[in-house]
Design a protein around this motif. Structure first.
Motif, mmCIF file in Angstrom:
data_model
loop_
_atom_site.group_PDB
_atom_site.id
_atom_site.type_symbol
_atom_site.label_atom_id
_atom_site.label_comp_id
_atom_site.label_asym_id
_atom_site.label_seq_id
_atom_site.Cartn_x
_atom_site.Cartn_y
_atom_site.Cartn_z
ATOM 1 N N ASP A 158 5.307 3.087 14.131
ATOM 2 C CA ASP A 158 6.413 2.454 13.406
ATOM 3 C C ASP A 158 5.983 1.182 12.687
ATOM 4 O O ASP A 158 6.544 0.838 11.639
ATOM 5 C CB ASP A 158 7.563 2.124 14.361
ATOM 6 N N THR A 159 5.014 0.464 13.230
ATOM 7 C CA THR A 159 4.661 -0.836 12.665
ATOM 8 C C THR A 159 3.384 -0.834 11.836
ATOM 9 O O THR A 159 3.165 -1.754 11.037
ATOM 10 C CB THR A 159 4.485 -1.884 13.780
ATOM 11 N N MET A 160 2.533 0.197 11.994
ATOM 12 C CA MET A 160 1.226 0.140 11.353
ATOM 13 C C MET A 160 0.921 1.319 10.434
ATOM 14 O O MET A 160 -0.028 1.253 9.653
ATOM 15 C CB MET A 160 0.118 0.023 12.414
ATOM 16 N N SER A 161 1.695 2.390 10.519
ATOM 17 C CA SER A 161 1.394 3.566 9.714
ATOM 18 C C SER A 161 2.017 3.424 8.330
ATOM 19 O O SER A 161 3.229 3.593 8.152
ATOM 20 C CB SER A 161 1.911 4.833 10.400
ATOM 21 N N VAL A 162 1.189 3.116 7.331
ATOM 22 C CA VAL A 162 1.673 2.879 5.971
ATOM 23 C C VAL A 162 1.920 4.188 5.233
ATOM 24 O O VAL A 162 2.884 4.317 4.474
ATOM 25 C CB VAL A 162 0.658 2.004 5.206
ATOM 26 N N GLU A 257 -4.462 -1.554 -7.974
ATOM 27 C CA GLU A 257 -3.702 -2.685 -7.438
ATOM 28 C C GLU A 257 -2.215 -2.542 -7.770
ATOM 29 O O GLU A 257 -1.350 -2.772 -6.910
ATOM 30 C CB GLU A 257 -4.247 -3.998 -8.003
ATOM 31 N N GLU A 258 -1.921 -2.182 -9.017
ATOM 32 C CA GLU A 258 -0.521 -2.029 -9.426
ATOM 33 C C GLU A 258 0.160 -0.930 -8.615
ATOM 34 O O GLU A 258 1.290 -1.108 -8.143
ATOM 35 C CB GLU A 258 -0.451 -1.705 -10.918
ATOM 36 N N ARG A 259 -0.509 0.208 -8.456
ATOM 37 C CA ARG A 259 0.072 1.309 -7.695
ATOM 38 C C ARG A 259 0.243 0.932 -6.231
ATOM 39 O O ARG A 259 1.260 1.244 -5.603
ATOM 40 C CB ARG A 259 -0.808 2.551 -7.824
ATOM 41 N N HIS A 260 -0.760 0.268 -5.679
ATOM 42 C CA HIS A 260 -0.696 -0.155 -4.278
ATOM 43 C C HIS A 260 0.463 -1.113 -4.056
ATOM 44 O O HIS A 260 1.267 -0.945 -3.132
ATOM 45 C CB HIS A 260 -2.013 -0.821 -3.877
ATOM 46 N N ASP A 261 0.575 -2.118 -4.915
ATOM 47 C CA ASP A 261 1.621 -3.127 -4.746
ATOM 48 C C ASP A 261 3.005 -2.517 -4.940
ATOM 49 O O ASP A 261 3.955 -2.875 -4.230
ATOM 50 C CB ASP A 261 1.406 -4.276 -5.723
ATOM 51 N N SER A 262 3.120 -1.592 -5.888
ATOM 52 C CA SER A 262 4.403 -0.925 -6.109
ATOM 53 C C SER A 262 4.795 -0.103 -4.886
ATOM 54 O O SER A 262 5.956 -0.109 -4.464
ATOM 55 C CB SER A 262 4.313 -0.021 -7.343
ATOM 56 N N TYR A 263 3.824 0.583 -4.301
ATOM 57 C CA TYR A 263 4.100 1.381 -3.096
ATOM 58 C C TYR A 263 4.494 0.485 -1.925
ATOM 59 O O TYR A 263 5.449 0.761 -1.195
ATOM 60 C CB TYR A 263 2.878 2.215 -2.731
ATOM 61 N N MET A 264 3.750 -0.615 -1.756
ATOM 62 C CA MET A 264 4.001 -1.493 -0.612
ATOM 63 C C MET A 264 5.325 -2.227 -0.734
ATOM 64 O O MET A 264 5.896 -2.650 0.277
ATOM 65 C CB MET A 264 2.857 -2.497 -0.464
ATOM 66 N N GLY A 266 7.987 -0.882 -1.329
ATOM 67 C CA GLY A 266 8.981 0.002 -0.742
ATOM 68 C C GLY A 266 8.882 0.130 0.755
ATOM 69 O O GLY A 266 9.628 0.907 1.360
ATOM 70 N N THR A 267 7.971 -0.618 1.391
ATOM 71 C CA THR A 267 7.851 -0.555 2.840
ATOM 72 C C THR A 267 7.827 -1.956 3.416
ATOM 73 O O THR A 267 7.334 -2.892 2.791
ATOM 74 C CB THR A 267 6.570 0.202 3.265
ATOM 75 N N THR A 268 8.365 -2.088 4.603
ATOM 76 C CA THR A 268 8.363 -3.383 5.292
ATOM 77 C C THR A 268 7.269 -3.438 6.340
ATOM 78 O O THR A 268 7.179 -4.396 7.100
ATOM 79 C CB THR A 268 9.723 -3.636 5.977
ATOM 80 N N LEU A 269 6.445 -2.406 6.396
ATOM 81 C CA LEU A 269 5.395 -2.368 7.404
ATOM 82 C C LEU A 269 4.386 -3.478 7.193
ATOM 83 O O LEU A 269 3.976 -3.764 6.074
ATOM 84 C CB LEU A 269 4.662 -1.026 7.350
ATOM 85 N N ARG A 270 4.009 -4.090 8.275
ATOM 86 C CA ARG A 270 2.962 -5.108 8.234
ATOM 87 C C ARG A 270 2.260 -5.119 9.573
ATOM 88 O O ARG A 270 2.922 -5.160 10.617
ATOM 89 C CB ARG A 270 3.536 -6.489 7.939
ATOM 90 N N SER A 271 0.961 -5.036 9.555
ATOM 91 C CA SER A 271 0.239 -5.063 10.809
ATOM 92 C C SER A 271 0.530 -6.364 11.554
ATOM 93 O O SER A 271 0.515 -7.442 10.958
ATOM 94 C CB SER A 271 -1.268 -4.962 10.559
ATOM 95 N N PRO A 272 0.801 -6.293 12.859
ATOM 96 C CA PRO A 272 1.078 -7.506 13.618
ATOM 97 C C PRO A 272 -0.113 -8.433 13.730
ATOM 98 O O PRO A 272 0.037 -9.574 14.162
ATOM 99 C CB PRO A 272 1.464 -6.958 15.006
ATOM 100 N N LEU A 273 -1.309 -7.982 13.320
ATOM 101 C CA LEU A 273 -2.503 -8.824 13.426
ATOM 102 C C LEU A 273 -2.903 -9.462 12.105
ATOM 103 O O LEU A 273 -3.860 -10.222 12.052
ATOM 104 C CB LEU A 273 -3.674 -7.987 13.954
ATOM 105 N N ILE A 274 -2.168 -9.153 11.015
ATOM 106 C CA ILE A 274 -2.517 -9.714 9.716
ATOM 107 C C ILE A 274 -1.628 -10.905 9.414
ATOM 108 O O ILE A 274 -0.407 -10.844 9.548
ATOM 109 C CB ILE A 274 -2.362 -8.654 8.598
#
Length: 308
Positions: A158-162, A257-264, A266-274
Motif C-alpha cells: 500500500d505504501t511502496m508499490s508505485v 521526467e515529464e511522464r514520470h512526474d505526470s504519473y506520480m 496521480g499517486t500519493t505513494l511515498r516510501s517511508p524512508l525517503i
C-alpha cells in the motif's frame, strides 16, 4: 518427488535463532542495473556471515548456459570458482541476525527447490521473507527509483508499490517461492525495482542502494550503504555529463521526467524512508532514528503501570 532436503547440505554446527527475517536475491534473469548482483556481493563482502546451508549446483545449474569461471595463468590453470547458492546467517550494522539466500537462480527443479526453501523457512522458524528483483522501465535516472511490490504484506504494497499492473510476466524461481509461501500465510514481500531502461545493462549503484532501502523497509535491518552511495554519486555525475553533451539523450531524459512526474501526480505513494528532498537517509541517520524510537518505546514501557 525426491526429498527436497537432499538438495542442500545443512551446516549443523551453526545455531540459528528462530524468528529471523529472510532476505533473498538470486541472479540469472532480468537483473536490470545489476541491482541483485551488486547487493548480494556487497552484503557478503561487508557483513559477518556464516553458511547455514549450501545447495547442490550439479542438481540445479545448467553449466553450459552459465559457465563458471576458471583462472588461466600463462600455461596452466590456477583456480576454479564454483557456482554458489547458499543460505547464510548474517548480521546487520547493529549486530542483528538475519538469514540471507544468495547465488544463482536454479535452472532446474523449481518445484523441488521451492519445497526445499519452504522447508528451511519452516524448520528455522523464519518470521518473514523478502526478496529482490529489478527490471528495465522507461523512467529517468533523475528521479528516485520506484518499486512494484508483491506479496501479502499490505503495509508495504500500500505504501511502496508505485506501479500495480495486471499482466503476465516471465517468472523466476523466487516468484514461485513467494507464491507457495503466500499460500501458507507466511509474511512475504517481493520488491521489483524499476530501473531506467538506458541503464539496464550497467552496474548502477543507486539500484543497489534502493534495493537495500527496500530490505530496511520490510525488515527494519540497517545495512551499510556509504560505499554504494559514493559510487552512485560518481556514476550519476558521469551520466549527467553524457546527457548534457548529447541533445538527443537530453531530450529523452526530459520526456521521461515529464511522464514520470505526470504519473506520480496521480499517486500519493511515498516510501517511508525517503525524505522531502528525495534522498534516502544514510545508515547512521536510520540508526539514529531507530535509537530514538527504541528510547521512546522504553520510556513508554517504564511509564506503563504494571498489571495486577
Amino acid at each position: 518427488m525426491r526429498d527436497p532436503r537432499s538438495l542442500y547440505e545443512l551446516n549443523a554446527d551453526v545455531p540459528v535463532p528462530r524468528g529471523l527475517p529472510l532476505v533473498a536475491g538470486l541472479t540469472g534473469f532480468a537483473d536490470a542495473g545489476s541491482a541483485v548482483q551488486q547487493v548480494t556481493d556487497y552484503l557478503l563482502e561487508t557483513l559477518d556471515t556464516v553458511v547455514v546451508a549450501t545447495f547442490d549446483a550439479d542438481e540445479l545449474l545448467d553449466y553450459r548456459a552459465r559457465r563458471p569461471i576458471i583462472l588461466f595463468d600463462a600455461d596452466h590453470l590456477t583456480a576454479y570458482r564454483p557456482p554458489r547458492l547458499s543460505l547464510d546467517l548474517a548480521q546487520d550494522e547493529l549486530g542483528r541476525p538475519f538469514l540471507l539466500l544468495t547465488g544463482f537462480e536454479p535452472d532446474f527443479q523449481w518445484e523441488r527447490f521451492t519445497d526445499a526453501v519452504i522447508g528451511l523457512v519452516e524448520d528455522l522458524g523464519v518470521a518473514s521473507t523478502t526478496w529482490l528483483n529489478s527490471i528495465p522501465m522507461p523512467v529517468p535516472h533523475t528521479r528516485p527509483i520506484s518499486y512494484t511490490v508483491s506479496g501479502n504484506r499490505s503495509e508495504l504494497t500500500d505504501t511502496m508499490s508505485v506501479w500495480k499492473p495486471t499482466t503476465q510476466v516471465p517468472a523466476n524461481a523466487l516468484h514461485l517461492v513467494e507464491y507457495r509461501l503466500q499460500e501458507r500465510g507466511h509474511p512475504t514481500a517481493g520488491f521489483v525495482l524499476l530501473i531506467p531502461h538506458y541503464l539496464g545493462d550497467t552496474e548502477y549503484p543507486d539500484a543497489a542502494v534502493a534495493a537495500l532501502q527496500a530490505v530496511t523497509a520490510a525488515t527494519g535491518l540497517i545495512m551499510p550503504t556509504d560505499a554504494l552511495r559514493e559510487q552512485g554519486r560518481e556514476f550519476v555525475a558521469k551520466i549527467d555529463e553524457q546527457v548534457a553533451g548529447n541533445p538527443e539523450l537530453a531530450k529523452l531524459v526530459g520526456t521521461l521526467e515529464e511522464r514520470h512526474d505526470s504519473y506520480m501526480e496521480g499517486t500519493t505513494l511515498r516510501s517511508p524512508l525517503i525524505g522531502e528532498d528525495g534522498e534516502v537517509p544514510t545508515a547512521d541517520e536510520i540508526a539514529d532514528e531507530l535509537e530514538k524510537f527504541l528510547a521512546h518505546r522504553r520510556t513508554r514501557d517504564d511509564e506503563r503501570p504494571a498489571d495486577g
